[in-house]
Every structure is written in C-alpha cells, then in structure tokens.
Design an enzyme around this catalytic site. Structure first.
Site, PDB file in Angstrom:
ATOM      1  N   HIS A  95     141.734 -69.367  96.935  1.00  0.00           N
ATOM      2  CA  HIS A  95     142.717 -68.564  97.664  1.00  0.00           C
ATOM      3  C   HIS A  95     142.105 -67.942  98.912  1.00  0.00           C
ATOM      4  O   HIS A  95     140.972 -67.473  98.901  1.00  0.00           O
ATOM      5  CB  HIS A  95     143.375 -67.525  96.764  1.00  0.00           C
TER       6      HIS A  95
ATOM      7  N   ASP B   1     135.807 -62.311  97.478  1.00  0.00           N
ATOM      8  CA  ASP B   1     136.930 -62.746  96.648  1.00  0.00           C
ATOM      9  C   ASP B   1     138.115 -63.016  97.566  1.00  0.00           C
ATOM     10  O   ASP B   1     138.807 -62.074  97.962  1.00  0.00           O
ATOM     11  CB  ASP B   1     137.250 -61.657  95.617  1.00  0.00           C
TER      12      ASP B   1
ATOM     13  N   GLU C 104     147.382 -65.100  96.273  1.00  0.00           N
ATOM     14  CA  GLU C 104     146.820 -65.083  94.918  1.00  0.00           C
ATOM     15  C   GLU C 104     146.721 -63.670  94.384  1.00  0.00           C
ATOM     16  O   GLU C 104     146.993 -63.414  93.198  1.00  0.00           O
ATOM     17  CB  GLU C 104     145.435 -65.749  94.917  1.00  0.00           C
ATOM     18  N   GLU C 105     146.334 -62.737  95.251  1.00  0.00           N
ATOM     19  CA  GLU C 105     146.060 -61.371  94.804  1.00  0.00           C
ATOM     20  C   GLU C 105     147.314 -60.618  94.362  1.00  0.00           C
ATOM     21  O   GLU C 105     147.206 -59.552  93.758  1.00  0.00           O
ATOM     22  CB  GLU C 105     145.355 -60.588  95.922  1.00  0.00           C
TER      23      GLU C 105
ATOM     24  N   ASP D 281     136.860 -69.618  92.249  1.00  0.00           N
ATOM     25  CA  ASP D 281     137.101 -68.204  92.517  1.00  0.00           C
ATOM     26  C   ASP D 281     135.897 -67.409  92.028  1.00  0.00           C
ATOM     27  O   ASP D 281     134.925 -67.989  91.524  1.00  0.00           O
ATOM     28  CB  ASP D 281     138.392 -67.747  91.817  1.00  0.00           C
TER      29      ASP D 281
END
Length: 326
Positions: free
Chosen positions: A60, A162, A192-193, A215
């Site tokens: 991501h 991240d 994604e988050e 990830d």
C-alpha cells in the site's frame, strides 16, 4: 535502495490523497513494467508477462495522517485521524499539509494525561484568526507527520515506512526481474490504512490465482514489549496469521521454500492485532489463496518507525526467488 526508501518516505500521501506518491512510483517503475494502469480508485497495477498463473504482489502506498474538522476564531485547527494514530504520539509533533503549510500539535490543559484524546488536541499553524487560517488551509485538508528520514548504519528511522518500505521492495523486484515464471501483477494499493479498500477493488480487477502482500509488522524485541517471535535483523517475516487472515498453507509454503532454496533467513509471524491487504485480497470474488511477507518494524504508526535494511534486501531476494526460481 536506501536512497529510494528515503525518497519514498518523504513524499506526501495520506489515505485518500495519494496523488504525489502515485506519480513517484509510476516514474520509478515505467522502464520495468510491460504495462501500467491506474484504476478508478487510484491503485497502480503494473504487469510483467510470464507463462504461469496470475500472481498478485501488493503493497500500500498510503500513509496514516490527520484531517482538519474545524477552525476556531483564533485560527487553531481541530482535527481527526486518518488511520490508526495514538494521541500520545502526537504531543508536540509537527505536521505538514499538501501545500507545505506546517503546524505544531498542542493539547488542552487536563488534570490527568491518561484522559488525552484527539478531540482534546489542536494544530497551531502560527496565525491569529480564522480568516488567516483559511488563507492557508481548509476544512477537509489532510496532513502527515513532518518528513524526516534518518539512516543509521543498517537501521532506517522514519515516518511512513508503513508501507513505503513495502513499495520500495516491489519497485526493486520489478527492476531486477528477468524471467518470471508467473503472469505477474504488482499492485500499489490506496486507502489500506482506512480499511484495505484499494486491495479489495484491485484484486477484483486483477483476478489473481494467488497473492502476496508486502507490509510491515510489529516486533517483540524491545524492553517489556508484548511477546512476539519477530525481531529486527533476523530476516523477513512470513505471515502465518493476523486478525484479518489465516494465510493459505500453499502460499506460506511457497515463501518458506523460496527462502530455504536461497538460504535466506526468515521468521514466522503471528500478529495478534492488526492486518494487511491480504485480509481483503483473500476474500475477493470466490476467494484467493493469499499470504504475506512482512518487514519487522519497531514503533509502528509513529513519526519514528524503525526497520533493518538487511531484512529489506532479503525480502527482495526472497520474492525474486519465488517468482523466478525452480
């Protein structure tokens, strides 16, 4: 590759505002992909043709951030979170908005700090009135931690590792691939988050036969941390389970076998809280056998996430062996 990671972490791109990081990634992969498309949600889908099944690799490109919800008469900004942010990591931090406006996060006076919540915090952008504030920002504008990436020996310390580190790994894999055994789709997912949203739509479109997300994951190697059998510098972590997926045994075995063929150190990961794009991908259509390769990361979702560069290099080598090996 350290330079690429540094550059990636310094590009603005919270969930829903990924335009700048999307352009950066496309510029990096253009010479190495057979085709590049951007779907309607904003995911980048890069293909590299091979003779085998359809393999989807996903990382991501979005990062956690904040969003302005209100501006008071003195020009202080109230905000909410985009993704998982603890208010205790925000105290005194600097944030930057897409247009370069900088702010400092402060908090209201309170008797007990344990009662701190984001709705008791504000952002000071150095103005004296609501009118002045509106000249710089607006309701709904998003911001991220002010960018700074430090490289100390084999350790990289930065916000947004991240999952910019996962994106950098997939970029490097594309650059080094020569003869893939699979019909490969490398996907850089959005949002994604905030709920694995880009992974869900991109996997539906790609229709992979199997998939692997790249990830970050937590570690258990800091003082009095929660017990977890993952450490920095011990190799990439092959996921067994997290709160969103039990990884498919064949995909997990394929990753383990690839690591063993090349004598790449690896760890097995059971993450009790949290998930990755794998959680959405494996439930797409009638189901996709899925796994994940994780980069051990300390201090996740803070301005000072930490990874070990050797784990990153070994992740690239493992994925290339998986794709090209016999």
């Amino acid at each position: 590759m350290k330079v690429l990671i540094k550059e990636m972490t310094e590009v603005f791109g919270p969930s829903g505002s990924e335009e700048k990081i999307r352009r950066k990634i496309i510029d990096e992969i253009k010479p190495y992909a057979d085709s590049i498309t951007v779907d309607r949600l904003g995911n980048i889908i890069a293909s590299k043709a091979g003779p085998g099944k359809r393999l989807m690799l996903a990382a991501h490109l979005d990062e956690i951030g904040i969003i302005i919800t209100n501006i008071d008469e003195k020009g202080f900004l109230r905000f909410s979170n985009i993704g998982g942010i603890s208010p205790f990591t925000l105290i005194g931090q600097r944030v930057v908005f897409a247009n370069g406006t900088l702010g400092v996060i402060g908090m209201e006076k309170m008797d007990d700090i344990k009662n701190l919540k984001i709705n008791k915090m504000f952002i000071d952008i150095g103005v004296k009135s609501k009118e002045d504030a509106f000249k710089r920002v607006n309701i709904g504008d998003t911001g991220v931690y002010d960018k700074e990436c430090s490289i100390i020996g084999d350790h990289i310390i930065s916000n947004s590792l991240d999952d910019r580190v996962g994106c950098a790994i997939l970029i490097e894999v594309l650059k080094r691939l020569k003869n893939p055994n699979y019909n490969l789709f490398v996907v850089f997912t959005v949002q994604e988050e905030v709920g694995l949203r880009g992974a869900k739509t991109s996997a539906y479109g790609v229709k992979p036969d199997f998939a692997i997300a790249v990830d970050v994951t937590d570690t258990g190697d800091t003082p009095e941390s929660e017990k977890m059998a993952v450490e920095l510098g011990k190799g990439p972590a092959i996921k067994v389970k997290d709160s969103s997926v039990i990884c498919h045994p064949e995909v997990k075995k394929a990753l383990i076998d690839a690591a063993k063929r090349k004598s790449i150190p690896f760890q097995l990961e059971v993450l009790e809280k949290g998930g990755t794009d794998t959680g959405a991908i494996h439930l797409t259509r009638s189901g996709v056998p899925s796994g994940a390769l994780s980069i051990p990361t300390r201090y996740m979702h803070t301005p000072t996430e930490m990874v070990n560069f050797n784990d990153i290099v070994q992740s690239v080598e493992l994925l290339i062996e998986l794709i090209e090996g016999k």
